[in-house]
Design an enzyme around this catalytic site. Structure first.
Site, PDB file in Angstrom:
ATOM      1  CD  GLU A 262       8.714  -6.902 -17.798  1.00 43.52           C
ATOM      2  OE1 GLU A 262       9.799  -5.953 -17.917  1.00 43.52           O
ATOM      3  OE2 GLU A 262       8.300  -7.055 -16.776  1.00 43.52           O
TER       4      GLU A 262
ATOM      5  NE  ARG B 101       8.846  -3.174   3.240  1.00 47.82           N
ATOM      6  CZ  ARG B 101      10.031  -2.352   3.579  1.00 47.82           C
ATOM      7  NH1 ARG B 101      11.161  -2.173   4.056  1.00 47.82           N
ATOM      8  NH2 ARG B 101       9.869  -1.122   2.641  1.00 47.82           N
TER       9      ARG B 101
ATOM     10  NE  ARG C 257      10.483  -3.310 -12.110  1.00 44.51           N
ATOM     11  CZ  ARG C 257      10.358  -2.067 -12.245  1.00 44.51           C
ATOM     12  NH1 ARG C 257       8.636  -2.563 -12.617  1.00 44.51           N
ATOM     13  NH2 ARG C 257      10.522  -1.103 -12.157  1.00 44.51           N
TER      14      ARG C 257
ATOM     15  CG  LEU D  58      -2.424   0.574   0.844  1.00 46.67           C
ATOM     16  CD1 LEU D  58      -3.122   0.724   0.086  1.00 46.67           C
ATOM     17  CD2 LEU D  58      -2.958   1.268   1.961  1.00 46.67           C
TER      18      LEU D  58
ATOM     19  NE  ARG E  70       5.698   7.422  -4.034  1.00 49.83           N
ATOM     20  CZ  ARG E  70       6.568   7.661  -3.535  1.00 49.83           C
ATOM     21  NH1 ARG E  70       6.984   8.416  -3.316  1.00 49.83           N
ATOM     22  NH2 ARG E  70       7.805   7.270  -3.540  1.00 49.83           N
TER      23      ARG E  70
ATOM     24  CG  HIS F  74       7.157  -2.986 -17.802  1.00 50.82           C
ATOM     25  ND1 HIS F  74       8.184  -3.537 -17.536  1.00 50.82           N
ATOM     26  CD2 HIS F  74       6.650  -2.493 -17.149  1.00 50.82           C
ATOM     27  CE1 HIS F  74       8.509  -2.597 -16.130  1.00 50.82           C
ATOM     28  NE2 HIS F  74       7.566  -2.428 -16.267  1.00 50.82           N
TER      29      HIS F  74
HETATM   30  C1  8YV Z   1       8.425   2.108 -16.790  1.00 51.67           C
HETATM   31  C2  8YV Z   1       8.557   1.458 -14.425  1.00 51.67           C
HETATM   32  O1  8YV Z   1       8.220   1.112 -18.080  1.00 51.67           O
HETATM   33  O2  8YV Z   1       8.605   2.977 -13.735  1.00 51.67           O
HETATM   34  C3  8YV Z   1       8.217   1.996 -13.217  1.00 51.67           C
HETATM   35  O3  8YV Z   1       9.007   1.362 -12.371  1.00 51.67           O
HETATM   36  O4  8YV Z   1       8.304  -0.160 -14.389  1.00 51.67           O
HETATM   37  C4  8YV Z   1       7.920   1.702 -16.067  1.00 51.67           C
HETATM   38  O5  8YV Z   1       7.534   2.875 -15.313  1.00 51.67           O
HETATM   39  C5  8YV Z   1      10.384   2.082 -16.877  1.00 51.67           C
HETATM   40  O6  8YV Z   1      10.583   2.311 -15.863  1.00 51.67           O
HETATM   41  C6  8YV Z   1      10.969   2.672 -17.795  1.00 51.67           C
HETATM   42  O7  8YV Z   1      11.821   2.105 -18.921  1.00 51.67           O
END
Ligand code: 8YV
Length: 318
Positions: A261, A175, A232, A152, A154, A279
């Site tokens: 990925e 956590r 992730r 929880l 932002r 993504h």
């Molecule tokens: C982007 C992201 O795809 O902000 C992040 O953590 O996973 C995404 O906003 C990435 O960081 C940009 O390459």
């Protein structure tokens, strides 16, 4: 202070152009010229600009002895070794807040698509099945479903707010319990999964959350439960997820992120109870422009006074 800027990994083209033209940045090669490049330019590099897809690992930091800052385009920085950075006094910034809305929007979009079968229904129409086979099978209602938010922060909070508008009771696991939160707290990911219909993964990545959603958690979510992941791929045991999706152990999943990925498990491709996105959660013109601006603002601030505007919590400003 050494002030040469280094681009580490591919960046949004306009950001890469600005770095090259306005800041005379160098680009780290990823072929066999890298060692020679680092021997020649490494000592002059003051700041590295990277993304969550590539990051700066400890071994690269040792090749950049004057490194003072790592500017991460993106909120997630799990590919950068923040402990090594903190130990060397290297600042790390990310781009929080500016992408919260877009990522939360995609969590909702994935939930609606997964439960109501929008992508599957679109394929159904395009295949001509509407006229050949008849009506699309009934799907699942979204409004009022019990939603569990794992993490929880932002983004998790923004997702919760949106689901509230759908009349969904919200529970969460983080956590630590969030003081003053109106949502009910579950003591573990498995307990959270057991009490909800839709489990949304919104934690940060990295070793601390590796496989936080393991087989046990997915089994607790159960045959009527749905998993949404906009965080992730590393947070979820993807092999267990694929198996449970295939065998009916969970009802469906909406995924924007994966373990490795851009590889997506072949077994997921033919499943209509799974929505697969590449993504893209922060990938709007508006949000990526804001991320780009914040990355440059962090760089400008570092060049001006050696601090950054949005440091990650693990590192201390001077
Ligand atoms: C982007 C992201 O795809 O902000 C992040 O953590 O996973 C995404 O906003 C990435 O960081 C940009 O390459």
């Amino acid at each position: 202070m050494n002030r040469r800027i280094l681009q580490v990994g591919p960046l949004k083209p306009s950001l890469a152009t600005t770095l090259a033209e306005r800041y005379d940045a160098l680009v780290l090669p990823d072929d066999d010229t890298r060692a020679v490049f680092l021997a020649e330019h490494g000592p002059a590099i003051g700041a590295a600009v990277t993304t969550g897809r590539v990051g700066v690992q400890a071994d690269l930091m040792t090749e950049l002895p004057s490194l003072g800052a790592i500017l991460n385009f993106g909120v997630g920085y799990d590919t950068t070794d923040v402990e090594a950075a903190a130990a060397r006094g290297v600042l790390v910034s990310n781009t929080p807040d500016v992408l919260t809305d877009c990522v939360a929007d995609i969590a909702i979009g994935l939930a609606i698509d997964t439960l109501r079968g929008l992508s599957a229904a679109d394929r159904y129409v395009r295949r001509g099945d509407w006229s050949k086979v008849g009506n699309f099978p009934l799907t699942r209602k979204v409004s009022g479903k019990r939603v569990g938010i794992l993490g929880l922060g932002r983004i998790g909070q923004a997702i919760a707010t949106r689901f509230e508008a759908f009349g969904c009771p919200i529970a969460y696991h983080s956590r630590r319990e969030v003081p003053g939160s109106p949502y009910s707290y579950a003591a573990s990911p498995a307990e959270l999964a057991a009490e909800v219909d839709i489990l949304v993964v919104a934690t940060s990545g990295g070793s601390r959350t590796q496989h936080l959603v393991d087989r046990k958690v997915l089994e607790a979510l159960g045959p009527d439960g749905y998993l949404i992941n906009i965080a992730r791929g590393s947070v979820v045991d993807q092999d267990a997820l694929v198996e449970l999706l295939r065998d009916g152990g969970i009802a469906g999943a909406g995924l924007d992120v994966y373990t490795e990925e851009p590889k997506v498990p072949q077994e997921l491709m033919s499943l209509d109870n799974v929505v697969l996105l590449p993504h893209l959660a922060s990938g709007t013109v508006e949000t990526r422009a804001a991320m780009e601006q914040l990355t440059l603002d962090n760089l400008d601030r570092w060049l001006a006074d050696g601090t950054v505007l949005t440091p990650v919590p693990e590192v201390q400003q001077p």
